[in-house]
Structure formats: C-alpha cells, structure tokens
Design an enzyme around this catalytic site. Structure first.
Site, PDB file in Angstrom:
ATOM      1  N   THR A 184       5.470 -95.172 -94.928  1.00 26.31           N
ATOM      2  CA  THR A 184       5.095 -95.736 -96.223  1.00 26.31           C
ATOM      3  C   THR A 184       6.297 -96.086 -97.081  1.00 26.31           C
ATOM      4  OG1 THR A 184       2.978 -94.546 -96.242  1.00 26.31           O
ATOM      5  CG2 THR A 184       3.851 -95.235 -98.376  1.00 26.31           C
TER       6      THR A 184
ATOM      7  N   SER B 126       1.560 -92.630 -87.513  1.00 26.52           N
ATOM      8  CA  SER B 126       0.391 -92.344 -86.682  1.00 26.52           C
ATOM      9  C   SER B 126       0.610 -92.792 -85.242  1.00 26.52           C
ATOM     10  CB  SER B 126      -0.851 -93.044 -87.246  1.00 26.52           C
ATOM     11  OG  SER B 126      -1.142 -92.583 -88.548  1.00 26.52           O
TER      12      SER B 126
ATOM     13  N   THR C 181       4.433 -89.944 -93.438  1.00 28.70           N
ATOM     14  CA  THR C 181       4.022 -88.570 -93.742  1.00 28.70           C
ATOM     15  C   THR C 181       2.981 -88.018 -92.778  1.00 28.70           C
ATOM     16  OG1 THR C 181       2.328 -89.340 -95.301  1.00 28.70           O
ATOM     17  CG2 THR C 181       4.524 -88.852 -96.196  1.00 28.70           C
ATOM     18  N   ASP C 182       2.179 -88.882 -92.156  1.00 28.89           N
ATOM     19  CA  ASP C 182       1.040 -88.382 -91.382  1.00 28.89           C
ATOM     20  C   ASP C 182       1.458 -87.450 -90.258  1.00 28.89           C
ATOM     21  OD1 ASP C 182      -0.831 -89.615 -92.942  1.00 28.89           O
ATOM     22  OD2 ASP C 182      -1.146 -91.321 -91.607  1.00 28.89           O
TER      23      ASP C 182
ATOM     24  N   THR D 104       3.699 -78.282 -92.812  1.00 28.93           N
ATOM     25  CA  THR D 104       2.454 -78.954 -92.468  1.00 28.93           C
ATOM     26  C   THR D 104       2.050 -79.825 -93.645  1.00 28.93           C
ATOM     27  OG1 THR D 104       0.227 -78.617 -91.545  1.00 28.93           O
ATOM     28  CG2 THR D 104       0.900 -77.153 -93.335  1.00 28.93           C
TER      29      THR D 104
ATOM     30  N   GLN E 246      -6.853 -71.654 -87.540  1.00 29.30           N
ATOM     31  CA  GLN E 246      -7.170 -72.802 -88.380  1.00 29.30           C
ATOM     32  C   GLN E 246      -6.815 -72.550 -89.844  1.00 29.30           C
ATOM     33  OE1 GLN E 246     -11.255 -74.020 -87.758  1.00 29.30           O
ATOM     34  NE2 GLN E 246     -11.082 -73.791 -85.541  1.00 29.30           N
TER      35      GLN E 246
END
Length: 335
Positions: A13, A60, A90-91, A161, A272
């Site tokens: 981005t 991505s 960033t993804d 993360t 998780q």
C-alpha cells in the site's frame, strides 16, 4: 561517518496509486516520492539507497520464492550497508518478517519491515512517519534483528501479527514486549533486544516444502482434511482452541493426525488466542495431541510457527531434531 541504510521496496500500500481498479503498485515512482519528503534529507538522517523489486507485489501474492528474494537481497548487500528498511504490504508482513528472522542466520544488523495503511500519495498517510522512524531506528546501532515498525511501536518480527486492517497501529506482539516506542524520543527496551551475534552472518534460503495450517472450529468435519494428510505433507500448524484443545466428541481428528504423524508429518500446535500459551496436557482434550507426538508451539504466532517449519525443513534435519528445535527459541520467537 554517516550510516548507510538500504531501502528495499517490495510493493504494498505504501507506494500504491489510485486507479479505476483501486490502488495498484506504481513502478519507478517511489524514489521521487521519497525525495519529496524533506525529513529523508535531514542532516541527522542516514544516507540511503533504494532497491525496487520488479514486479512490485501486493503482499497477498507473497510466496516462499519472494521471501527468498528479499533475503537474498539483504545477503547480497549485507557488507555494504549498516541496516535495511523493507517496505512491504501489511497483509502478510508478519509472515515475511518471521521468515527473514529465521533465514538470516546470525544477523548482526537491523532489518526493519514497515509499510502503510494509507498510501504515501494520499492525505494523512502514515507511511511518511513509518519510513522516517524506521530509518532512524535502523541507523541507531541499537537493533540487531528483524523487526516490524508501525505507528510508534517496534516489534520483534517473529513475534508480530497483524491486528487491524483499518487502524494505524496495525501490528502487535501479544506475547512479547515492545522493543522500542517512538515519542518525542525513541525509547528502547534494552532488556528485550537481542544481543550481538559472534558467528558470521549466513543466508539460508527456504525450500518450498509442503506445509500448511489447519484452523479448528466448532463442528469441523475433520474427514475433509484426511486426503491431504499424506507422506507428501511435511508439516502442519494446527490452530487449536485455548491452551491447545481440540473437539473430542467426534473422535475424528486424532486418527487423522496419527496417520499424518506416521507418514512423517510434524504437527505443531498453536493457539487461536492472540495472547497466552499452548499447554499440551493441561486438559484431556489436549493430552491426546501430546500423546501422539505433536509439537507444543507454546506462545508462537502462527506466522512464526509456519515459517519456522519452512526453515527447519530447509536444513534437511532429521524429524526428531526438527521437533526438538520447534520447541526451542531460535530467534526469540517463543518464551
């Protein structure tokens, strides 16, 4: 003598421009954009060079070959530079930062990943401050590891993360302290920083081995995954509930995992939950995983566990040694 920092622009981005298809990478325009930022030429800033990848990638689309390309670029320029700032989408930034943390063995220089939630071409972009402060940190001589810098916070790369898609503070390290925080001054958490390395730097590329991630969810039909649990699958990160728990009522998962284990696959158990640790055996529903030889991922992120599997398999180690090292802290990725 001023330090020299290499900026590696992979895409993302931060350097994108608007189009009729949405934001897209714009080759050969970032240098002009950086030159227009007055802080980049401030007397207190380090000297810098720019390496721009071609093609530029939306993060991505990042894959193992792209991690190797970034790592190989750092290795090629390692002796000529005092540090590196990697501009990245960033993804998947946390995956790439974790990957480089493992493949850059005995790293003794800063490698700082950063990017933006808002492109540099837009009003209010966070990219300008992220680049400027990443450069300052890279030139400080304080950091000797792979990090992620975003919105005033410096994180260990293999502990990071992505936590938000629309906040400027996009990343966190839920199980590890911040390495630095930027305000009027840069405040380093010196107790948390990794010490200098004595062994010589070495770049270890990743082999594109078949590994994967399975996320447990209520009502999961485990038999759907049985077909992929073959001897071709080298490793699996199993994202479980809480402290390592899996559904026990169906009694379907364990036979599948046992099959994978007998086929030579390594099963690494992560939680998780963003914060906390896996504790295999604390509950009956996790004791079964422990009994069949699953690896305790403790408080590793999924990003760190996955890239650590890639790294260890790339070393061609015996299965039992890979299992042992998965439970050891190699780059500060687990407590």
């Amino acid at each position: 003598m001023k330090r020299r920092i290499c900026i590696i622009y992979t895409g993302g981005t931060i350097g994108m421009v608007p189009s009729d298809k949405g934001y897209v990478p714009s080759p050969n325009t970032l240098r002009k954009t950086l030159d227009a930022i007055s802080d980049m030429h401030h007397p207190d800033m380090p000297e810098w060079d720019l390496v721009e990848f071609s093609p530029l990638l939306d993060s991505s689309d990042m894959a193992v070959a792209d991690w190797n390309k970034i790592g190989r670029t750092v290795a090629r320029l390692y002796d000529a530079c005092d540090g590196f700032v990697i501009l990245h989408g960033t993804d998947t930034m946390a995956y790439s930062a974790s990957a480089l943390a493992f493949m850059l063995e005995h790293l003794d220089k800063p490698v700082i990943f950063t990017g933006a939630q808002i492109p540099l071409c837009e009003l209010g972009s966070d990219g300008r401050d992220n680049i400027v402060h990443s450069m300052r940190i890279a030139a400080s001589g304080m950091v000797r590891e792979v990090c992620v810098y975003f919105n005033g916070v410096l994180l260990r790369g293999c502990r990071s993360t992505k936590k938000s898609s629309d906040q400027l503070l996009a990343f966190e390290s839920p199980n590890a302290p911040h390495l630095a925080e930027v305000g009027i001054t840069i405040r380093y958490n010196t107790a948390a920083l990794r010490p200098a390395e004595e062994a010589p730097f070495h770049f270890q590329p990743f082999a594109d081995v078949p590994v994967g991630v399975i996320k447990v969810f209520p009502g999961i039909q485990f038999e759907l995954f049985e077909s992929i649990m073959t001897d071709k699958l080298k490793g699996v990160v199993l994202e479980t509930f809480g402290a390592g728990n899996i559904p026990s009522s169906q009694n379907a998962l364990l036979p599948i995992i046992q099959k994978a284990y007998r086929s030579g696959s390594i099963i690494a158990v992560c939680s998780q939950c963003m914060q906390g640790t896996v504790s295999l055996g604390a509950y009956a529903t996790s004791k079964a995983l422990q009994d069949i030889g699953a690896v305790n991922g403790r408080d590793m992120t999924t990003e760190a566990a996955l890239t650590k599997l890639y790294y260890l398999f790339s070393l061609n180690l015996p299965k039992e040694e890979i299992k042992a090292r998965m439970e050891q802290s190699l780059r500060g990725e687990l407590t």
